[in-house]
Design a protein around this motif. Structure first.
Motif, mmCIF file in Angstrom:
data_model
loop_
_atom_site.group_PDB
_atom_site.id
_atom_site.type_symbol
_atom_site.label_atom_id
_atom_site.label_comp_id
_atom_site.label_asym_id
_atom_site.label_seq_id
_atom_site.Cartn_x
_atom_site.Cartn_y
_atom_site.Cartn_z
ATOM 1 N N THR A 11 66.552 62.678 55.646
ATOM 2 C CA THR A 11 67.476 61.603 55.999
ATOM 3 C C THR A 11 67.242 61.117 57.427
ATOM 4 O OG1 THR A 11 69.162 63.252 56.576
ATOM 5 C CG2 THR A 11 69.264 62.318 54.368
ATOM 6 N N GLN A 12 66.897 62.042 58.325
ATOM 7 C CA GLN A 12 66.605 61.633 59.702
ATOM 8 C C GLN A 12 65.278 60.874 59.788
ATOM 9 O OE1 GLN A 12 68.025 64.578 62.914
ATOM 10 N NE2 GLN A 12 67.904 65.858 61.086
ATOM 11 N N THR A 13 64.337 61.216 58.902
ATOM 12 C CA THR A 13 63.083 60.455 58.846
ATOM 13 C C THR A 13 63.363 59.017 58.431
ATOM 14 O OG1 THR A 13 61.829 62.446 58.258
ATOM 15 C CG2 THR A 13 60.799 60.326 57.773
ATOM 16 N N LEU A 14 64.255 58.836 57.486
ATOM 17 C CA LEU A 14 64.606 57.480 57.062
ATOM 18 C C LEU A 14 65.296 56.711 58.193
ATOM 19 C CD1 LEU A 14 65.679 58.156 53.377
ATOM 20 C CD2 LEU A 14 63.640 56.946 54.165
ATOM 21 N N GLU A 15 66.038 57.407 59.050
ATOM 22 C CA GLU A 15 66.624 56.753 60.223
ATOM 23 C C GLU A 15 65.518 56.229 61.144
ATOM 24 O OE1 GLU A 15 69.681 58.849 62.392
ATOM 25 O OE2 GLU A 15 70.267 59.953 60.595
ATOM 26 N N VAL A 16 64.464 57.027 61.309
ATOM 27 C CA VAL A 16 63.330 56.595 62.129
ATOM 28 C C VAL A 16 62.673 55.367 61.507
ATOM 29 C CG1 VAL A 16 61.020 57.243 62.928
ATOM 30 C CG2 VAL A 16 62.894 58.899 63.078
ATOM 31 N N LEU A 17 62.497 55.390 60.187
ATOM 32 C CA LEU A 17 61.886 54.248 59.501
ATOM 33 C C LEU A 17 62.746 52.995 59.658
ATOM 34 C CD1 LEU A 17 60.021 56.452 58.395
ATOM 35 C CD2 LEU A 17 60.213 55.386 56.141
ATOM 36 N N CYS A 18 64.063 53.170 59.635
ATOM 37 C CA CYS A 18 64.979 52.036 59.811
ATOM 38 C C CYS A 18 64.796 51.380 61.181
ATOM 39 C CB CYS A 18 66.424 52.496 59.669
ATOM 40 S SG CYS A 18 67.026 52.522 57.991
ATOM 41 N N GLN A 19 64.554 52.192 62.196
ATOM 42 C CA GLN A 19 64.376 51.663 63.548
ATOM 43 C C GLN A 19 63.070 50.890 63.697
ATOM 44 O OE1 GLN A 19 64.958 53.791 67.132
ATOM 45 N NE2 GLN A 19 66.739 54.940 66.420
ATOM 46 N N HIS A 20 62.085 51.222 62.846
ATOM 47 C CA HIS A 20 60.751 50.643 63.025
ATOM 48 C C HIS A 20 60.184 50.107 61.708
ATOM 49 C CE1 HIS A 20 60.749 52.333 67.056
ATOM 50 N NE2 HIS A 20 61.080 53.502 66.535
ATOM 51 N N PRO A 21 60.841 49.115 61.113
ATOM 52 C CA PRO A 21 60.346 48.566 59.847
ATOM 53 C C PRO A 21 58.992 47.867 59.987
ATOM 54 C CG PRO A 21 62.113 47.191 60.729
ATOM 55 C CD PRO A 21 62.065 48.427 61.576
ATOM 56 N N ASP A 22 58.616 47.542 61.220
ATOM 57 C CA ASP A 22 57.313 46.909 61.462
ATOM 58 C C ASP A 22 56.185 47.925 61.564
ATOM 59 O OD1 ASP A 22 58.529 47.888 63.815
ATOM 60 O OD2 ASP A 22 57.165 46.697 65.054
ATOM 61 N N LYS A 23 56.541 49.225 61.581
ATOM 62 C CA LYS A 23 55.530 50.270 61.738
ATOM 63 C C LYS A 23 55.463 51.229 60.562
ATOM 64 C CE LYS A 23 55.857 50.202 66.782
ATOM 65 N NZ LYS A 23 54.576 49.505 66.952
ATOM 66 N N PHE A 24 56.609 51.475 59.901
ATOM 67 C CA PHE A 24 56.651 52.475 58.833
ATOM 68 C C PHE A 24 57.335 51.922 57.586
ATOM 69 C CE2 PHE A 24 57.339 54.864 62.909
ATOM 70 C CZ PHE A 24 56.053 55.374 63.014
ATOM 71 N N GLN A 25 56.896 52.419 56.448
ATOM 72 C CA GLN A 25 57.485 52.018 55.169
ATOM 73 C C GLN A 25 57.601 53.247 54.278
ATOM 74 O OE1 GLN A 25 55.501 48.707 53.139
ATOM 75 N NE2 GLN A 25 55.494 49.930 51.269
ATOM 76 N N ALA A 26 58.721 53.389 53.593
ATOM 77 C CA ALA A 26 58.904 54.492 52.651
ATOM 78 C C ALA A 26 58.156 54.165 51.366
ATOM 79 C CB ALA A 26 60.382 54.713 52.382
ATOM 80 N N GLU A 27 57.095 54.893 51.090
ATOM 81 C CA GLU A 27 56.281 54.672 49.900
ATOM 82 C C GLU A 27 56.717 55.576 48.749
ATOM 83 O OE1 GLU A 27 53.118 53.081 47.554
ATOM 84 O OE2 GLU A 27 54.193 52.396 49.338
ATOM 85 N N VAL A 28 57.077 56.826 49.091
ATOM 86 C CA VAL A 28 57.515 57.807 48.094
ATOM 87 C C VAL A 28 58.741 58.535 48.635
ATOM 88 C CG1 VAL A 28 56.932 59.913 46.837
ATOM 89 C CG2 VAL A 28 55.170 58.175 47.214
ATOM 90 N N LEU A 29 59.767 58.669 47.807
ATOM 91 C CA LEU A 29 60.941 59.471 48.132
ATOM 92 C C LEU A 29 61.126 60.510 47.034
ATOM 93 C CD1 LEU A 29 63.493 56.678 49.197
ATOM 94 C CD2 LEU A 29 61.985 58.027 50.675
ATOM 95 N N THR A 30 61.437 61.740 47.408
ATOM 96 C CA THR A 30 61.623 62.787 46.401
ATOM 97 C C THR A 30 62.844 63.640 46.721
ATOM 98 O OG1 THR A 30 60.477 64.765 47.296
ATOM 99 C CG2 THR A 30 59.086 62.964 46.452
ATOM 100 N N ALA A 31 63.441 64.179 45.669
ATOM 101 C CA ALA A 31 64.561 65.114 45.796
ATOM 102 C C ALA A 31 64.511 66.071 44.622
ATOM 103 C CB ALA A 31 65.891 64.374 45.830
ATOM 104 N N GLN A 32 65.139 67.207 44.779
ATOM 105 C CA GLN A 32 65.185 68.174 43.677
ATOM 106 C C GLN A 32 66.408 67.948 42.797
ATOM 107 O OE1 GLN A 32 62.985 70.242 42.560
ATOM 108 N NE2 GLN A 32 64.284 71.216 41.008
ATOM 109 N N ASN A 33 67.592 67.910 43.395
ATOM 110 C CA ASN A 33 68.831 67.798 42.609
ATOM 111 C C ASN A 33 69.761 66.678 43.047
ATOM 112 O OD1 ASN A 33 68.525 70.148 40.818
ATOM 113 N ND2 ASN A 33 68.659 71.346 42.713
ATOM 114 N N ASN A 34 69.625 66.212 44.269
ATOM 115 C CA ASN A 34 70.587 65.251 44.819
ATOM 116 C C ASN A 34 70.275 63.834 44.323
ATOM 117 O OD1 ASN A 34 72.467 63.831 46.302
ATOM 118 N ND2 ASN A 34 72.060 64.926 48.218
ATOM 119 N N LYS A 35 70.581 63.602 43.054
ATOM 120 C CA LYS A 35 70.234 62.327 42.412
ATOM 121 C C LYS A 35 70.993 61.146 43.022
ATOM 122 C CE LYS A 35 73.591 63.083 38.684
ATOM 123 N NZ LYS A 35 74.638 62.268 39.318
ATOM 124 N N ASP A 36 72.256 61.353 43.368
ATOM 125 C CA ASP A 36 73.058 60.238 43.871
ATOM 126 C C ASP A 36 72.501 59.699 45.179
ATOM 127 O OD1 ASP A 36 74.756 60.450 41.694
ATOM 128 O OD2 ASP A 36 76.143 61.800 42.726
#
Length: 387
Positions: free
Chosen positions: A18-43
């Motif tokens: 979740t903190q990595t996604l905060e970093v990505l939010c700050q820098h949409p011109d540098k980083f993009q979420a290509e793959v997201l994974t979770a084990q159980n937290n579907k929501d």
């Protein structure tokens, strides 16, 4: 590689994810979420997917696949499930870097697969190096893959070494906060509760790593990880308790000079550095002010009271599959403690009993480590059940 770095975040719903996604939010011109994974937290995974529009999501628990798939059916997001899918998506051509933030042993195989496919690794899963540090580092060298540490301590060492890679290290000094029970004796620890152990004084982390910090096992695992990440001998790794968590670690060189990396306890800083290296990217994170911390303390760790740190050093000294056994036993006892099945001080005792009984393999291959992990978990559960 595209101008925007495409990131596969393994364990996107956890604390590091979740903190990595905060970093990505700050820098949409540098980083993009290509793959997201979770084990159980579907929501949360569904919420993240709708917000970040990744190419792929993976839900580890196959029972949750249909619900995740249906929730994202109106969007061009591929949905997969299971451990096999996790190991496959990290190899996609559209992934530029893999951030491994899975909890525990589960991070090993996907990390190995990512390295095999030549992907740089931002490593927030210390257990990967603890269980199979020799295999991982050899494979990374063979594939010319960089492993960028995300743990604050190892990131600090890495940052201290920038510009110094040609200079031999005399030793590294890992700092430890001491956790919520710093300075307490065994009599006090015999009565502590799960709620107390989950209240870390400085860091906001997941339950497993918070318990590890309280028991000092987290620092023990970091000692083993440091050995493999930086090619050190056991006598080149020292632990110092530093309750303010401002100095994240230090490196001493052969001329006696010491470099330290300082900052507020904020995991987004090492996450961002791992993703952006060799550049430092501007951030709006809070700044450290020396006037807020006029006194920094340092203490010797109490390895008699906190036996886990000593067990980790012993496993590192023994080598072979000993650290794999240590890690697997620890994962089982931490889960048992969180389920109120055992007491806090029983954790190191149970780990030690298991380590004495699991067969030693001097030069284990991957299959040996997988088998050691399996046998250790079964044996530790059996010992707990007899309590």
């Amino acid at each position: 590689m595209s101008t925007i770095k495409r990131v596969a975040i393994l364990g996107s719903t956890g604390s590091i994810g979740t903190q990595t996604l905060e970093v990505l939010c700050q820098h949409p011109d540098k980083f993009q979420a290509e793959v997201l994974t979770a084990q159980n937290n579907k929501d949360l995974l569904i919420k993240q997917a709708l917000a970040f529009k990744p190419n792929v999501v993976v839900i580890g628990n196959e029972d949750l696949y249909q619900e995740v798939k249906e929730s994202l059916s109106a969007h061009p997001i591929k949905v997969y499930t299971g451990q096999k899918a996790l190991a496959e998506v990290v190899q996609m051509d559209t992934v530029d870097i893999v951030l491994t933030a899975l909890v525990g042993y589960a991070g090993l195989l996907p990390t190995l697969k990512a390295i095999e496919s030549g992907k740089p690794i931002a490593l927030a899963n210390k257990e990967t190096m603890v269980v199979a540090g020799d295999l991982v580092t050899q494979l990374a060298k063979k594939k010319a893959v960089n492993i960028f540490p995300v743990d604050s301590e190892h990131s600090a060492i890495f940052q201290c070494l920038v510009g110094e890679f040609h200079n031999p290290i005399e030793k590294v000094i890992l700092t430890a906060s001491g956790g919520p029970f710093r300075g307490k004796d065994r009599d006090y620890l015999s009565r502590v509760t799960k709620a107390q152990a989950l209240k870390h004084p400085n860091w906001d982390m997941g339950a497993k790593i918070t318990i590890d910090s309280a028991s000092m096992m987290n620092k023990g695992l970091e000692v083993i990880e440091a050995k493999w990440l930086f090619g050190l001998e056991i006598d080149q790794v020292e632990v110092v308790v530093h309750p303010q968590s401002i100095i994240h670690s230090l490196v001493q060189f052969e001329d006696s000079s010491i470099k330290a990396q300082l900052g507020l306890p904020d995991m987004r800083i090492p996450i961002q550095f791992a993703l952006s290296y060799p550049d430092r990217v501007k951030s709006n994170f809070p700044r450290f002010d020396f006037m807020d911390y006029p006194n920094l303390q340092f203490e010797k760790p109490d390895m008699e009271t906190f036996k886990n740190l000593g067990l980790a050093f012993a496993a590192l000294k023994k080598g072979g599959n000993a650290a794999c056994t240590l890690n697997a036993a620890n994962e089982i006892v931490v889960a048992a403690f969180l389920q109120d099945r055992i007491k806090f001080l029983e954790m190191p005792d149970l780990i030690e009993q298991t380590m004495e009984k699991i067969g030693f393999i001097k030069r284990p291959g991957l299959d040996d480590l997988i088998q050691t992990d399996k046998e250790t978990r079964i044996l530790t559960e059996q010992i707990i059940s007899r309590l």
